[in-house]
Scaffold this active site. Sequence first.
Site: not given
Ligand code: F6P
Length: 192
Positions: A8-9, A15, A59, A79, A144
């Site tokens: 991941r970045h 975050n 990022r 992402e 991501h």
């Molecule tokens: O919080 C970081 C992130 O990469 C968000 O941008 C993304 O929506 C999420 O994690 C994805 O994880 P989850 O599907 O568990 O919400």
Amino acid sequence: PRSIFMSRHGESQYNVDGLIGGDSLLSERGMTYARALPALITENIGDAPLTVWTSTLQRTIQTAQLLPYTKLTWKSLDELDAGVCDGMTYEEIEQAYPEDFANRDEDKFNYRYRGGESYRDVVVRLEPVIMELERQENILIIGHQAILRCLYAYFHNLPQADLPYIKIPLHTVIKLTPKAYGCDEERYTLPI
Ligand code: F6P
């Protein structure tokens, strides 16, 4: 044997603030990761060739910036698109869209954000990335959370229902080395 490295970045400002999606820059901790990454990779791979793939989001590009390798950006590595929920916290989403929040919990793989994507959608858009990955030599993907879950599940052949819950921690490089059946895996976590 060739390897696929994925990370991941580094920690982003979003975050830190608990916000999903967006296109924020790295936090100071995230920058520390970006500065430490080149030595980790170079020590691991020696002088073997490597190409670094990032998304188009700042990022990932910032995290890759100091790596002394050829870089390629892929829109398909961006992402998971959270649609109307982009830039919100999970608490805000639960308040604003309680039914959606419950539905996502019920079937996280198939739940599609309003105006956005589901994990299933992401798996489909990653098909060309995976095809190219299968043909390449050593690749490092700076990605991501949701994207790396999909790629990781592909290489380890994990079931769709488990995919959205795979743990892909920050500041960790996962090294996958494909074998005849499945993949060997090593993880390197930087104490940042
Ligand atoms: O919080 C970081 C992130 O990469 C968000 O941008 C993304 O929506 C999420 O994690 C994805 O994880 P989850 O599907 O568990 O919400």
